[in-house]
Design a protein around this motif. Structure first.
Motif, PDB file in Angstrom:
ATOM      1  N   PRO A 126      -6.361  12.430   8.336  1.00 27.40           N
ATOM      2  CA  PRO A 126      -6.647  11.536   9.472  1.00 27.40           C
ATOM      3  C   PRO A 126      -5.384  10.811   9.948  1.00 27.40           C
ATOM      4  O   PRO A 126      -5.063   9.712   9.497  1.00 27.40           O
ATOM      5  CB  PRO A 126      -7.671  10.557   8.885  1.00 27.40           C
ATOM      6  N   ILE A 127      -4.655  11.448  10.845  1.00 28.07           N
ATOM      7  CA  ILE A 127      -3.446  10.836  11.400  1.00 28.07           C
ATOM      8  C   ILE A 127      -3.845  10.008  12.615  1.00 28.07           C
ATOM      9  O   ILE A 127      -4.481  10.514  13.536  1.00 28.07           O
ATOM     10  CB  ILE A 127      -2.403  11.902  11.789  1.00 28.07           C
ATOM     11  N   GLU A 128      -3.474   8.747  12.585  1.00 26.21           N
ATOM     12  CA  GLU A 128      -3.779   7.835  13.678  1.00 26.21           C
ATOM     13  C   GLU A 128      -2.574   7.718  14.616  1.00 26.21           C
ATOM     14  O   GLU A 128      -1.437   7.857  14.191  1.00 26.21           O
ATOM     15  CB  GLU A 128      -4.114   6.445  13.107  1.00 26.21           C
ATOM     16  N   GLU A 129      -2.867   7.466  15.883  1.00 24.14           N
ATOM     17  CA  GLU A 129      -1.809   7.164  16.866  1.00 24.14           C
ATOM     18  C   GLU A 129      -0.736   8.256  16.929  1.00 24.14           C
ATOM     19  O   GLU A 129       0.431   7.956  17.173  1.00 24.14           O
ATOM     20  CB  GLU A 129      -1.136   5.824  16.542  1.00 24.14           C
TER      21      GLU A 129
ATOM     22  N   GLY B 209       3.343   8.761  14.064  1.00 18.67           N
ATOM     23  CA  GLY B 209       1.943   8.519  13.767  1.00 18.67           C
ATOM     24  C   GLY B 209       1.810   7.599  12.586  1.00 18.67           C
ATOM     25  O   GLY B 209       2.786   6.990  12.135  1.00 18.67           O
ATOM     26  N   GLN B 210       0.588   7.529  12.082  1.00 23.92           N
ATOM     27  CA  GLN B 210       0.301   6.656  10.953  1.00 23.92           C
ATOM     28  C   GLN B 210      -0.825   7.258  10.128  1.00 23.92           C
ATOM     29  O   GLN B 210      -1.793   7.772  10.679  1.00 23.92           O
ATOM     30  CB  GLN B 210      -0.097   5.270  11.450  1.00 23.92           C
ATOM     31  N   ILE B 211      -0.686   7.146   8.805  1.00 20.12           N
ATOM     32  CA  ILE B 211      -1.726   7.568   7.878  1.00 20.12           C
ATOM     33  C   ILE B 211      -2.073   6.343   7.041  1.00 20.12           C
ATOM     34  O   ILE B 211      -1.319   5.971   6.140  1.00 20.12           O
ATOM     35  CB  ILE B 211      -1.264   8.742   6.994  1.00 20.12           C
TER      36      ILE B 211
ATOM     37  N   ARG C 225       3.165   4.346   8.384  1.00 21.55           N
ATOM     38  CA  ARG C 225       3.759   4.865   9.624  1.00 21.55           C
ATOM     39  C   ARG C 225       4.858   5.878   9.312  1.00 21.55           C
ATOM     40  O   ARG C 225       5.470   5.855   8.249  1.00 21.55           O
ATOM     41  CB  ARG C 225       4.351   3.710  10.444  1.00 21.55           C
TER      42      ARG C 225
END
Length: 174
Positions: free
Chosen positions: A41-44, A121-123, A128
């Motif tokens: 689930p990588i955000e942004e 991205g961010q995990i 980040r």
């Protein structure tokens, strides 16, 4: 040791078939166990500043102090991974990573030195990452990765398990 970034902490391999890569690394090279995440689930996630709906599978282990990361992109979303496999269909070393507990300061230093962010991205919290647009030779993309929180503690666990690995349970699915 890089005089610009410090110690290389990770080699990141982009592969067309993560299951085959896992088999090779564990059975042929004797590296393991690998912590395998079918969908991370990588955000942004952004590629050249634009949002991109990246889907990847990732597996992590250590060989001594060096973390080995295997990455298979699962969709056609714009990313450096997709572009790498278009150039290198068999896959291979795509990036080297440096870890930091002072992400904002490190990123600011990189930008001040003239580097540009190619993807980011961010995990999770304090997870980040940025990949710098500095590849002049295959495998020399630089990732700067934040390891302040849970991600850093998880990386320590991976290294501990690898140091004690007896060859059994080569793939730990998460």
């Amino acid at each position: 040791m890089s005089r610009f970034f410090g110690e290389v902490r990770q080699n990141g391999y982009v592969v067309p078939d993560i299951e085959a890569a896992l088999d090779h690394w564990t059975r042929v090279l004797g590296v393991g166990p690998f912590f395998y995440f079918d969908r991370v689930p990588i955000e942004e996630f952004r590629f050249h500043g634009e949002p991109s709906p990246l889907e990847v599978s990732i597996a992590l282990s250590n060989s001594g102090p060096l973390q080995i990361e295997l990455i298979q992109q699962r969709n056609a979303a714009p990313s450096m991974y997709r572009d790498f496999l278009e150039r290198e269909p068999r896959g291979g070393l795509q990036h080297i990573a440096y870890w930091t507990r002072a992400f904002d300061a490190e990123l600011e230093r990189c930008l001040a030195a003239g580097h540009r962010v190619a993807q980011s991205g961010q995990i999770g919290a304090d997870g980040r990452f940025v990949y710098l647009d500095c590849e002049a030779h295959p495998g020399t993309v630089v990732e700067v990765s934040e390891v302040s929180g849970a991600k850093g503690r998880f990386f320590e666990k991976i290294a501990e398990r690898a140091a004690q690995w007896d060859g059994r349970d080569a793939i730990l699915r998460r």
